[in-house]
Design a protein around this motif. Sequence first.
Motif, PDB file in Angstrom:
ATOM      1  N   GLN A   1      43.838  43.473  32.191  1.00 25.12           N
ATOM      2  CA  GLN A   1      44.067  44.984  31.844  1.00 25.12           C
ATOM      3  C   GLN A   1      43.306  45.104  30.415  1.00 25.12           C
ATOM      4  O   GLN A   1      42.783  46.269  30.096  1.00 25.12           O
ATOM      5  CB  GLN A   1      45.398  45.472  32.189  1.00 25.12           C
ATOM      6  N   ASN A   2      43.949  44.189  29.639  1.00 23.97           N
ATOM      7  CA  ASN A   2      43.643  44.301  28.194  1.00 23.97           C
ATOM      8  C   ASN A   2      42.140  44.155  28.032  1.00 23.97           C
ATOM      9  O   ASN A   2      41.371  44.996  27.324  1.00 23.97           O
ATOM     10  CB  ASN A   2      44.498  43.210  27.355  1.00 23.97           C
TER      11      ASN A   2
ATOM     12  N   SER B   1      51.544  37.867  32.747  1.00 28.89           N
ATOM     13  CA  SER B   1      51.018  37.844  31.457  1.00 28.89           C
ATOM     14  C   SER B   1      49.488  37.755  31.918  1.00 28.89           C
ATOM     15  O   SER B   1      48.570  38.309  31.247  1.00 28.89           O
ATOM     16  CB  SER B   1      51.075  36.190  30.722  1.00 28.89           C
TER      17      SER B   1
ATOM     18  N   LEU C   1      47.988  41.297  32.696  1.00 25.64           N
ATOM     19  CA  LEU C   1      48.263  42.040  31.101  1.00 25.64           C
ATOM     20  C   LEU C   1      46.776  41.579  30.491  1.00 25.64           C
ATOM     21  O   LEU C   1      46.160  42.443  30.037  1.00 25.64           O
ATOM     22  CB  LEU C   1      49.306  41.739  30.525  1.00 25.64           C
TER      23      LEU C   1
ATOM     24  N   LEU D   1      48.317  52.415  29.469  1.00 28.34           N
ATOM     25  CA  LEU D   1      48.322  50.815  29.781  1.00 28.34           C
ATOM     26  C   LEU D   1      49.080  50.379  28.208  1.00 28.34           C
ATOM     27  O   LEU D   1      49.743  49.368  28.249  1.00 28.34           O
ATOM     28  CB  LEU D   1      47.271  50.501  30.123  1.00 28.34           C
ATOM     29  N   LYS D   2      48.582  50.743  27.250  1.00 27.52           N
ATOM     30  CA  LYS D   2      49.149  50.231  25.934  1.00 27.52           C
ATOM     31  C   LYS D   2      50.714  50.557  25.779  1.00 27.52           C
ATOM     32  O   LYS D   2      51.403  49.466  25.534  1.00 27.52           O
ATOM     33  CB  LYS D   2      48.801  50.939  24.582  1.00 27.52           C
TER      34      LYS D   2
ATOM     35  N   GLN E   1      52.826  50.910  28.439  1.00 31.21           N
ATOM     36  CA  GLN E   1      53.236  49.943  29.536  1.00 31.21           C
ATOM     37  C   GLN E   1      53.297  48.362  29.161  1.00 31.21           C
ATOM     38  O   GLN E   1      54.166  47.723  29.240  1.00 31.21           O
ATOM     39  CB  GLN E   1      52.308  49.994  30.753  1.00 31.21           C
ATOM     40  N   ARG E   2      52.183  47.943  28.285  1.00 28.64           N
ATOM     41  CA  ARG E   2      52.231  46.844  27.750  1.00 28.64           C
ATOM     42  C   ARG E   2      53.067  46.422  26.743  1.00 28.64           C
ATOM     43  O   ARG E   2      53.890  45.427  26.646  1.00 28.64           O
ATOM     44  CB  ARG E   2      50.654  46.616  27.380  1.00 28.64           C
ATOM     45  N   ASN E   3      53.406  47.299  25.912  1.00 22.49           N
ATOM     46  CA  ASN E   3      54.297  47.089  24.899  1.00 22.49           C
ATOM     47  C   ASN E   3      55.870  47.205  25.531  1.00 22.49           C
ATOM     48  O   ASN E   3      56.676  46.521  25.150  1.00 22.49           O
ATOM     49  CB  ASN E   3      54.297  48.483  23.764  1.00 22.49           C
TER      50      ASN E   3
END
Length: 197
Positions: free
Chosen positions: A98-99, A92, A95, A40-41, A43-45
């Motif tokens: 998820q964060n 956003s 995200l 997920l990190k 994917q987020r980046n």
Amino acid sequence: MPFIEENDLLDLHKDVEKSQIINERLLDQIKFKNKDLKKLKIQRNVFVAITGLFLIGTLAITSFTAGLSTSNSNQNNLLVSIDSLEAMKMRSDNLKIQNQELSLVKEFYLAKEFLEKETIYSVQVKSFVENNATLASEALTNTLFVKTNPFYAYSLGNFETLEEAQTFRKQLVNIGFSDAFVASYKDGKRVKIEAAN
């Protein structure tokens, strides 16, 4: 030495095995969540980078066409930009959710790591001058067999709090282990039990 009924011993073994299974499941969940966290990190980046490029491209195209088009075409571009911004806002928000979930997993993992460095409590039931390892069953993973010169100490259970260990000690005393007492260990070595503040 007090006599322990076979049923009571089997019940103790079952309780210890249940605790071990629960610990193994938690460790598996932590490993799984750590893998998800890494994915997920990444994917987020990637999403943030693509979103940034998309916004820059959209702004560049919008500003370029704003100078070339009439007022009617400006209104159409504005509607397209508003739709894009709403989609970006939804992404956003997803995200952020998820964060938050990843933060909870990380906090759990850090708490587990902290507890492994902390003092554990166990109930010592016997000590021997000679190494009598026949008492220690390999099936009992929540037992400690520690050398404390010149004795070998045999303890049952691994507890995070003194209260849990004291409760377990009372159960052992009730079934005949009148000499049982709570001992504490840190990094596999016996330490003094500090008074609660």
